[in-house]
Design a protein around this motif. Structure first.
Motif: not given
Length: 336
Positions: A38-57
């Motif tokens: 819906e309008p205004g929605a976001h997703i969280d996804l897992m990114v890799e930062i310095e070899g570690e999985a981190v959640k970003r929106s």
């Protein structure tokens, strides 16, 4: 503006990537299972930062093909927490984990008038709202603010779609937005939705309050990425837990404390809900309040902070006055 969402994770494949403005990349994702955004929605996804999985929106710009395509657009920000660098390295065929679309910034249908304010990359949270209001034949104005045309994603597409309902304010063309004039157009029947830099949103909020407009009619989205100063490394001390933790530029204070084993309360991780509030007992430096939870008066007191987004800097200018670096800022807290 925070809302609790139950996250459901699934894999997604990158279908295509291409630039849509200077430093901004559009990424088309194909989720394993179709989803609706819906309008205004976001997703969280897992990114890799310095070899570690981190959640970003990231905001969902579009959801097409029956939910089999999700579009996000991300600005490369070397001084941010590192997620944008990872996103810009993605190529077609890459796979990553994402949530279903989450909603903290819903568009309420039925207002008499709408003002949609997008500052820079904040257009990613606003564009779909404008498209929906156009389809509904609503009374709306889309206000798009940027430093320069080549830094404004989707500007041509928005101009074509919204025509005279699109209003642009471009710094290097001498047409910078005058916030009091913008808020002065609002009345009791107007809802204003905004997403953009903290300075812009703070100015709008102050003007809105000064005009005594209804606060529920002012709605906003922030991911806590923009502050008053460039991020610096700083030290946080928690005497009750016998902890001294170094917070690097690319990590939030909340993340650094979690890494050190501290049990922290939180929800939105965007500086909106206030659940991660900590009490400041000592401070060597200045607090860079990046939240939209505290009032201006509360921020000036510097007795509390939202540790999911706010940071400490060495001075009120973010640098030593004589150019010499005397060491990182140090903050002592009592956790929630």
């Amino acid at each position: 503006m925070a809302a609790t969402n139950i996250e459901t994770w699934q894999s997604a494949t990158v279908i295509e990537t291409f630039p849509v403005a200077t430093g901004i990349t559009r990424i088309v994702l194909e989720p394993a299972m179709p989803v609706s955004a819906e309008p205004g929605a976001h997703i969280d996804l897992m990114v890799e930062i310095e070899g570690e999985a981190v959640k970003r929106s990231y905001s969902v710009v579009e959801s097409t093909h029956g939910g089999t395509r999700l579009v996000i657009s991300v600005m490369l920000a070397p001084l941010s927490r590192g997620g944008s660098v990872f996103i810009h390295s993605l190529v077609p065929g890459a796979r990553l984990d994402i949530t279903q679309p989450l909603q903290n910034f819903p568009l309420r249908v039925g207002a008499q008038r709408y003002i949609l304010l997008a500052g820079g990359i904040g257009v990613t949270a606003i564009a779909n709202m404008a498209a929906v209001l156009k389809r509904l034949k609503a009374d709306y104005t889309l206000v798009y603010v940027g430093r320069s045309r080549n830094a404004m994603a989707y500007l041509d597409e928005l101009s074509e779609l919204h025509s005279e309902r699109l209003e642009t304010h471009i710094d290097d063309e001498g047409s910078a937005l005058k916030v009091p004039e913008l808020v002065g157009r609002a009345d009791a029947g107007t809802e204003l939705y905004m997403c953009g830099p903290i300075r812009l949103m703070d100015a709008v909020r102050r003007s809105w309050v000064e005009r005594e407009l209804d606060l529920p009619n002012l709605r906003y989205e922030t991911f806590g990425n923009s502050g008053w100063y460039d991020p610096e490394e700083f030290i946080v001390r928690v005497p009750k837990l016998n902890l001294e933790v170094r917070v690097p530029q690319g990590r939030s204070m909340l993340e650094a404390l979690e890494d050190a084993g501290a049990g922290m309360m939180f929800d939105c991780r965007k500086g909106e809900c206030g659940l991660c509030e900590v009490r400041i007992t000592e401070l060597s430096g200045t607090i860079d309040h990046r939240d939209v939870f505290y009032s201006k008066r509360q921020q000036r007191l510097a007795t509390k902070m939202n540790c999911c987004v706010s940071r400490a800097v060495t001075s009120a200018t973010g640098a030593q006055a004589d150019g010499a670096h005397a060491g990182p800022a140090v903050i002592t807290i009592e956790p929630n």
